[in-house]
Design an enzyme around this catalytic site. Structure first.
Site, PDB file in Angstrom:
ATOM      1  N   GLU A 488       0.803  -1.217   0.000  1.00 45.35           N
ATOM      2  CA  GLU A 488       0.000   0.000   0.000  1.00 45.35           C
ATOM      3  C   GLU A 488       0.841   1.275   0.000  1.00 45.35           C
ATOM      4  O   GLU A 488       0.298   2.375   0.042  1.00 45.35           O
ATOM      5  CB  GLU A 488      -0.958  -0.020   1.192  1.00 45.35           C
ATOM      6  CG  GLU A 488      -2.025  -1.091   1.061  1.00 45.35           C
ATOM      7  CD  GLU A 488      -2.856  -1.297   2.318  1.00 45.35           C
ATOM      8  OE1 GLU A 488      -3.928  -1.896   2.223  1.00 45.35           O
ATOM      9  OE2 GLU A 488      -2.406  -0.857   3.398  1.00 45.35           O
ATOM     10  N   GLN A 602       4.706  -4.282   2.594  1.00 49.19           N
ATOM     11  CA  GLN A 602       4.534  -5.701   2.905  1.00 49.19           C
ATOM     12  C   GLN A 602       4.750  -6.526   1.642  1.00 49.19           C
ATOM     13  O   GLN A 602       4.870  -5.983   0.547  1.00 49.19           O
ATOM     14  CB  GLN A 602       3.146  -5.967   3.464  1.00 49.19           C
ATOM     15  CG  GLN A 602       2.025  -5.805   2.454  1.00 49.19           C
ATOM     16  CD  GLN A 602       0.647  -5.937   3.073  1.00 49.19           C
ATOM     17  OE1 GLN A 602       0.121  -4.998   3.619  1.00 49.19           O
ATOM     18  NE2 GLN A 602       0.070  -7.131   2.968  1.00 49.19           N
TER      19      GLN A 602
END
Length: 773
Positions: A488, A602
């Site tokens: 993100e 991530q």
């Protein structure tokens, strides 16, 4: 990082009371039973910093969206699981002086979460301003044997005085969510009553009109003898209590037993709620605290038989994995297909308690292996039941013809998240839902699920991908533009590798599944094609053409899959070059600076390689792991577990263990300084994956359960329980062998380092030397 939790294999222990750590401990010591739960708030008054939290699963409120700039397509609300009536309240006053640990001198404080038996215990000595001292031992649990019930045993000893102990046992419905967008309270009172010494308070949610009846019965004894003191009922708006005065002599002990229940209009007619609550309280009175507790211990013993992991030689790792398993088991039991798993469970309000793609990508594997098959199946049925809402979500964005876009965040199937770059661009969640269907069938062998529920979902998802791609004349390929991948820290990008590869896989899998159902259940296939207006010839052709011509960004120079178009245009700075003072980026850098950097929140490319590991050789995995891991800051709780699993696959012991411990003790050590607002429940499933799929190398290939064991040097051995296709297994891995115990009469074929064995009932040892011959 915090380091105040005592090491213990079966317990979470806090010794000494530090008000600065209280909200963290309220999260860590939370309890629940799948139907309801609560933070570890004190029973007695506490005027210090606290986050009161009692939650009832599936009861939510559509809190009006709060955004600075409204865009077409934004949801009107964010659905939130509500802070519900506080039933644990037991106010204690000594000769008119209220016991409040914020004002008292507290000593001998100890808080213990007994994970093996499933209860919370707290003890302390408090000296009040008057000099009077009491000793308190409090035990409580939410019953997983009877999930409408909870119980408290609160014991007070008069240490150095004789006098009057005033006890007020309350249900307080005048509560609010900490994350309320406009400081609105979400409940109205419907009814309250005090009858047969039992308190009843019924509250209804605004807008959604869920009714919850909370009832409580309180019993008091002195020195082990039940007494019947005069009671006074105190009633205010959204509040009801009963009060007792007990005269004690120095050294005497007062035992307070409080039984409570929550029953909701999800399960009963509204006019039957109080009667259902009466019956629940009657069950508790009949069993009493000890009987309820015995049931709780027995139920948790059964849970641990199914799901325990034993690690020998590493207490910190052992405590961590059991804590993660404990929280998962008390968050979701699979008893109700209308319920799902909130990222914070019953431990806090962040993320609204709603459902995310975390369930499909991270939680499904845990429940597949550690619970009856119906538990994981109910998580899939939850999505099937929301298929029409997913189609409506897609229609709001301009898609048609039965294309389905599952929501990023939901309670009822409707999208309720309002960050454009996530809600409408992080579309890979559609693929995670399709992969969960595949994963469920691969693990259970229940291919009939496709005809029952799965194929309709897969058709809707494949139709979405077909419409979401477009043909690039420049690339002579299909592309997917304007997305956000799992990372993100990159928004509105083109051709995210993970999204593209998942989209192509979904279309191929939808066709494969349709062909399977057509062959095995022609009548059901005809029914589905009729319900979905399915044009087999055209849609098969379209899906195949798009999947075969999908564009995948790749760097010939680096020999890695590119996270997205233009990723190498960014400054290729490594995490090792980041000053510690800049971490975490999401708290220290502007969003503009984060988006222009090459740092990764991530696993993204590596998330795809985890899903489709069998498609890539070790050299390819190693190149991509080395490249992306060095650029990943792991500022998502979902990241370390994927890296741990892949590092274990690469026999990188140091990285595999480092990432395991980071994900396993994320909350226990407050690694990201955010445990105070709740635990990271869904990433806890990733902790289990790190051991079973990572260190044990467990996977299913060609319908055979496989293991490729890997023992961290810090451990002497590790043992885990798992169910697989009708068998219950215990697997132990040490430095020289893998031992598999089959507790079922049904034999099972397994593969260890690709060599197959038939495991009959009983225990079989497979030496690594034997495998090398």
């Amino acid at each position: 990082m915090k380091n105040y939790i005592q090491p213990n294999e079966w317990k979470i222990v806090e010794e000494g009371f530090d008000p600065q750590l209280n909200k963290i401990s309220e999260s860590l010591f939370s309890i629940g039973n799948g139907r309801m739960g609560q933070r570890a708030n004190f029973e007695e008054t506490y005027s210090g910093e606290t986050l009161l939290g009692n939650y009832v699963a599936g009861v939510y409120y559509p809190d009006k969206t709060r955004v600075g700039w409204w865009k077409n397509g934004y949801p009107d609300y964010f659905a939130k699981v509500l802070n519900a009536a506080n039933w644990v309240s037991i106010t204690i006053s000594i000769d008119g002086e209220t016991v409040d640990l914020h004002d008292a001198v507290v000593s001998d404080f100890k808080r213990t979460l007994h994970m093996q038996e499933g209860y919370l215990e707290r003890q302390f000595t408090a000296q009040l301003k008057s000099g009077k001292q009491i000793q308190v031992v409090a035990k409580r649990f939410c019953s997983i044997a009877d999930d409408e019930l909870a119980a408290i045993h609160y014991q007070v000893k008069a240490v150095n005085f004789s006098g009057t102990i005033a006890i007020t046992s309350a249900i307080d419905g005048d509560v609010k969510n900490q994350d309320s967008n406009y400081d609105e309270k979400f409940w109205d009172e419907t009814a309250k009553q005090y009858t047969d010494e039992t308190l009843f308070l019924t509250m209804t949610t605004k807008k959604t009109a869920f009714d919850v009846c909370t009832a409580a019965f309180t019993q008091v004894s002195v020195n082990g003898k039940d007494i019947a003191p005069d009671q006074e009922s105190i009633q205010k708006d959204k509040f009801i209590s009963n009060a007792f005065n007990v005269t004690v002599q120095q050294g005497e002990v007062v035992d307070i037993y409080k039984y409570a229940c929550n029953v909701t209009s999800q399960n009963y007619e509204k006019d039957a709620l109080q009667d259902a609550a009466k019956k629940a309280i009657a069950r508790a009175q009949d069993k009493k605290f000890d009987g309820l507790f015995q049931d709780q211990v027995a139920a948790w013993a059964a849970k641990w038989v199914e799901s325990d992991i034993l690690i020998e030689g590493d207490v910190a790792a052992q405590q961590a994995i059991r804590f993660n398993i404990f929280q998962l088991n008390q968050t979701y039991t699979g008893a109700d297909a209308r319920l799902n798993i909130g990222p914070k469970g019953f431990t806090g309000e962040k993320y609204g308690g709603s459902t995310y793609w975390d369930t499909e990508a991270y939680c499904i594997p845990f429940y597949l292996a550690t619970a009856p098959q119906e538990v994981a199946k109910n998580l899939l049925i939850y999505r099937h039941n929301h298929l029409q809402k997913a189609i409506e979500n897609a229609e709001k964005l301009g898609f048609s013809g039965g294309a389905a876009l599952y929501p990023m965040v939901t309670m009822n199937g409707e999208e309720c998240h309002n960050e454009w770059e996530i809600t409408f661009e992080e579309i890979h969640r559609n693929g995670a839902i399709a992969f969960a269907i595949f994963n469920y069938i691969r693990y259970t062998g229940d291919a009939a699920y496709l005809a029952e529920y799965g194929l309709e979902v897969l058709i809707g998802i494949a139709r979405f991908w077909k419409q979401r791609v477009n043909w690039s004349a420049e690339k002579n390929k299909y592309v997917i533009l304007g997305v956000t991948g799992p990372n993100e820290y990159e928004n509105n990008i083109n051709n995210n590798w993970y999204t593209n590869i998942l989209a192509a896989w979904c279309m191929r899998y939808a066709r494969e599944s349709a062909e399977y159902v057509k062959t095995t259940d022609a009548a059901r296939y005809a029914e589905i094609t009729g319900l979905t207006s399915f044009n087999e010839q055209q849609e098969f052709a379209d899906w195949t053409s798009i999947a075969d011509q999908m564009f995948y960004p790749y760097s010939e120079k680096e020999q890695v899959f590119l996270q997205q178009d233009g990723y190498l245009d960014k400054e290729q700075m490594l995490v090792s070059d980041l000053p510690a003072s800049d971490r975490p980026l999401n708290q220290k850098w502007s969003w503009d600076r984060i988006l222009r950097s090459g740092f990764i929140k991530q696993a993204d490319v590596l998330q795809g390689m985890y899903f489709f590991e069998d498609d890539y050789d070790l050299d390819t995995l190693k190149r991509n792991f080395k490249f992306y891991e060095s650029r990943t800051v792991h500022e998502s709780s979902l990241s370390p577990c994927v890296h741990s699993i892949l590092a274990a696959r690469l026999s990188d012991e140091e990285k595999a263990y480092e990432f395991y411990l980071r994900t396993a003790r994320l909350d226990l050590d407050d690694y990201n300084n955010d445990t105070d607002d709740g635990l990271h429940i869904t990433s806890m499933a990733g902790t289990w994956m790190s051991i079973v799929e990572g260190f044990a190398g467990m996977k299913v290939r060609d319908n055979v359960l496989q293991f490729n064991p890997f023992l961290p040097s810090q451990w002497n051995s590790f043992t885990f329980s798992m169910g697989f296709r009708g068998t219950q297994l215990k697997v132990k891995i040490d430095a020289s062998q893998i031992s598999i115990t089959n507790f079922s009469a049904q034999e099972i074929e397994v593969a260890v380092f690709n060599q197959r064995y038939t495991i009959k009932e009983g225990e079989q040892h497979i030496s690594y030397n034997e495998l090398l011959v």
